[in-house]
Scaffold this motif. Sequence first.
Motif, mmCIF file in Angstrom:
data_model
loop_
_atom_site.group_PDB
_atom_site.id
_atom_site.type_symbol
_atom_site.label_atom_id
_atom_site.label_comp_id
_atom_site.label_asym_id
_atom_site.label_seq_id
_atom_site.Cartn_x
_atom_site.Cartn_y
_atom_site.Cartn_z
ATOM 1 N N LYS A 154 -29.920 26.945 12.976
ATOM 2 C CA LYS A 154 -30.290 26.719 14.363
ATOM 3 C C LYS A 154 -29.169 25.985 15.085
ATOM 4 O O LYS A 154 -28.167 25.596 14.497
ATOM 5 N N GLY A 155 -29.357 25.811 16.391
ATOM 6 C CA GLY A 155 -28.343 25.137 17.190
ATOM 7 C C GLY A 155 -28.185 23.680 16.807
ATOM 8 O O GLY A 155 -29.103 23.032 16.293
ATOM 9 N N LEU A 156 -27.003 23.138 17.068
ATOM 10 C CA LEU A 156 -26.737 21.738 16.774
ATOM 11 C C LEU A 156 -27.495 20.835 17.746
ATOM 12 O O LEU A 156 -27.837 21.236 18.867
ATOM 13 N N GLU A 157 -27.730 19.625 17.325
ATOM 14 C CA GLU A 157 -28.275 18.613 18.230
ATOM 15 C C GLU A 157 -27.208 18.201 19.243
ATOM 16 O O GLU A 157 -26.011 18.376 19.011
ATOM 17 N N ASP A 158 -27.647 17.646 20.358
ATOM 18 C CA ASP A 158 -26.703 17.227 21.401
ATOM 19 C C ASP A 158 -25.689 16.223 20.864
ATOM 20 O O ASP A 158 -24.503 16.263 21.225
ATOM 21 N N GLU A 159 -26.149 15.306 20.003
ATOM 22 C CA GLU A 159 -25.240 14.308 19.437
ATOM 23 C C GLU A 159 -24.163 14.968 18.598
ATOM 24 O O GLU A 159 -22.986 14.559 18.629
ATOM 25 N N GLU A 160 -24.524 16.009 17.850
ATOM 26 C CA GLU A 160 -23.543 16.715 17.013
ATOM 27 C C GLU A 160 -22.553 17.496 17.879
ATOM 28 O O GLU A 160 -21.347 17.544 17.569
ATOM 29 N N CYS A 161 -23.051 18.101 18.954
ATOM 30 C CA CYS A 161 -22.143 18.780 19.887
ATOM 31 C C CYS A 161 -21.167 17.772 20.501
ATOM 32 O O CYS A 161 -19.982 18.079 20.696
ATOM 33 N N TRP A 162 -21.662 16.576 20.809
ATOM 34 C CA TRP A 162 -20.795 15.550 21.375
ATOM 35 C C TRP A 162 -19.727 15.123 20.379
ATOM 36 O O TRP A 162 -18.567 14.910 20.754
ATOM 37 N N GLN A 163 -20.067 15.030 19.109
ATOM 38 C CA GLN A 163 -19.077 14.655 18.102
ATOM 39 C C GLN A 163 -17.957 15.697 18.005
ATOM 40 O O GLN A 163 -16.778 15.348 17.857
ATOM 41 N N GLN A 215 -12.385 4.913 26.386
ATOM 42 C CA GLN A 215 -13.139 6.132 26.611
ATOM 43 C C GLN A 215 -14.548 5.840 27.140
ATOM 44 O O GLN A 215 -15.355 6.756 27.274
ATOM 45 N N HIS A 216 -14.797 4.588 27.468
ATOM 46 C CA HIS A 216 -16.156 4.192 27.843
ATOM 47 C C HIS A 216 -16.633 4.945 29.080
ATOM 48 O O HIS A 216 -17.781 5.412 29.131
ATOM 49 N N ASP A 217 -15.785 5.065 30.106
ATOM 50 C CA ASP A 217 -16.199 5.704 31.357
ATOM 51 C C ASP A 217 -16.417 7.210 31.190
ATOM 52 O O ASP A 217 -17.171 7.816 31.962
ATOM 53 N N LEU A 218 -15.764 7.806 30.217
ATOM 54 C CA LEU A 218 -15.844 9.257 30.039
ATOM 55 C C LEU A 218 -17.016 9.675 29.157
ATOM 56 O O LEU A 218 -17.462 10.821 29.230
ATOM 57 N N GLU A 219 -17.519 8.774 28.333
ATOM 58 C CA GLU A 219 -18.541 9.166 27.365
ATOM 59 C C GLU A 219 -19.817 9.701 28.011
ATOM 60 O O GLU A 219 -20.329 10.738 27.576
ATOM 61 N N PRO A 220 -20.368 9.079 29.053
ATOM 62 C CA PRO A 220 -21.594 9.647 29.655
ATOM 63 C C PRO A 220 -21.373 11.067 30.185
ATOM 64 O O PRO A 220 -22.253 11.928 30.047
ATOM 65 N N ILE A 221 -20.200 11.311 30.788
ATOM 66 C CA ILE A 221 -19.910 12.657 31.301
ATOM 67 C C ILE A 221 -19.775 13.630 30.138
ATOM 68 O O ILE A 221 -20.305 14.753 30.166
ATOM 69 N N GLY A 222 -19.055 13.195 29.094
ATOM 70 C CA GLY A 222 -18.860 14.057 27.925
ATOM 71 C C GLY A 222 -20.166 14.408 27.243
ATOM 72 O O GLY A 222 -20.365 15.552 26.806
#
Length: 604
Positions: A339-348, A363-370
């Motif tokens: 099945k599809g990856l979880e959002d956290e795994e896609c983020w990794q 990278q703090h400011d970019l993480e929410p957008i990413g």
Amino acid sequence: MDWLSSMLGDRPLKSVFTALGLPDKIGGAVIDALCYRGVRLWNVEEEADKLRRTKERIRAVLEDAEQRRFIDHDSVRLWLRELRAVAFDVDALLDRLGTITAVSRLAAAEQSRKRKRLWPSVELGPRQRWELDEKIAKINERLDEINTGRKWYRLQAGDGTRAASQPTQRPRFLESAAHRDERPIGRNEEKEQIVRALVSDSADMAVISIWGTTGIGKTALAQSVYKDPEVQNFFTDKIWVWLSDRCDIRKATKMIIEAATNQKCELLSLDILQQRLHDHLHKKQFLLVIDNLWAESFQFWEFLRPSLTGGAEGSKVLITTQHEKVSRMISTNLNIHLKGLEDEECWQILKLYAFSGWGSRDQHDLEPIGRSIASNCQGSPLAAKSLGLLLSDTHGDKEQWENILGEMQILGDGENTNSILPSLQISYQHLSYHLKQCFAFCSILPPGVEFEKDELVRLWIADGLVKSNGRERVEMEAGRCFDELLWRSFFETSRSFPDQKFRVPSLMLELAQLVSKHESLTLRPEDSPVVDHPEWIRYTTILCPKDEPLAFDKIYRYENSRLLKLCPAMKLPLNQVRCGLQGWGQVQHQRAEELEDPRRALHS
């Protein structure tokens, strides 16, 4: 026009008009029209040069339009398609003029050699001038119509989002990066299950299957299992094959033999092929990975299985497939639905590529957008990787990250049947203009077809998609385009023997067909396509299953096609090609030959 009238004189013509009882005014109008046409015929080369300059301006408009992504107005999109169609027609006319000129010069040189003197020659005859003049006139009329509507269809700043400038030099080794070893993220549990099943003792040959939708990571998981040290040490022979959608049992058996022996197999008989494979695997503890097994008929597996039963105890088969039916029908030991990856795994995955190559800044400011971008990847590791590579080009520019997120949301609201495509389309939209054209050209490739790098590069050059920068050969520039697309996952490597080959991943091919749907057409024997604008079709592919007639009759209405591809490739006697297509096929064959030896262009 006046100098031509004075040179020819109009008294003989006026006497004719007088004898016919026509007024002088009408006779004068006819004379003016004849003189005007005569000037046009005389200046065909000059008019062609004007079109050549016009073509460059058209390219600049189209390139600018590509930088203004997500144009919402249907009228603007239609205007751009018509403009692009005219650019194709100009290109075809200039090719025609160049061919006529080259042939005439060759003939003149041959005559002067035989006669030991230089005779004056006319490169364009009256008939050729008339033909070219008519085509130039039609193109100019269409350009006038397009230009008239420009005040209504002009691209304004609000029509789309302008792309950020492309990096002038990429500080990476593209080809080596494309081949680096990558371990799939978020598949540890599935991998452990498969490895345990593979290294377990079993008297009978066990079959393990992985099934799921395209782009979900089936092949990546199978590769990770295949390279696992415990698996490598357990099996004496390891074989990997990838099967195309229309691969029959004979071809599949042949491919397995070639992968197992690392030798080209020329056998044709299925019985002999089955015996050869059985003998090679006899008493060997082997692992056979069949990537992309498509055949839903149980008969396919029943024909293949006896050839694999000669192995030693512990031999295993691992398959990947998109079809649950295939998986349940064949697997005997373990059946995994990926099945599809979880959002956290896609983020990794996205973070791994997005932050590579430009240091460890905050990278703090970019993480929410990413994370928001990753949540729009629909669980696809391919989409996460592709977007991560795109984000790495921004070097941490927050505004560009926000723009990419906004573009994903725009495309996600569209009517794409595949929910993963919008994520991949973002990566396509951010390519430079010439890379977009090179990738869209790949829509001529059937699903799963393998190709060599040089083969595709030569086709790009023949179609005029890649130009020399004046400092080095055009092949070098086309090769860099290929490496860039490979690095960005628009292509993938295959395990074909003996030469390194590549293919377009299924989802990427679907994307190529989407972005080129108005210019490219693939025909199957069972298809009866309905195209709104057949005059826009420039690339046609005919799939030719064995023992079925070629669908030549289906492409007659696409008279503007500039490339016809038969798949699989075959040598076709000219008497089997209908008259209307013979010239077309000869032109494409000539283009292919010229790539190998440009001097052949003068002898065609």
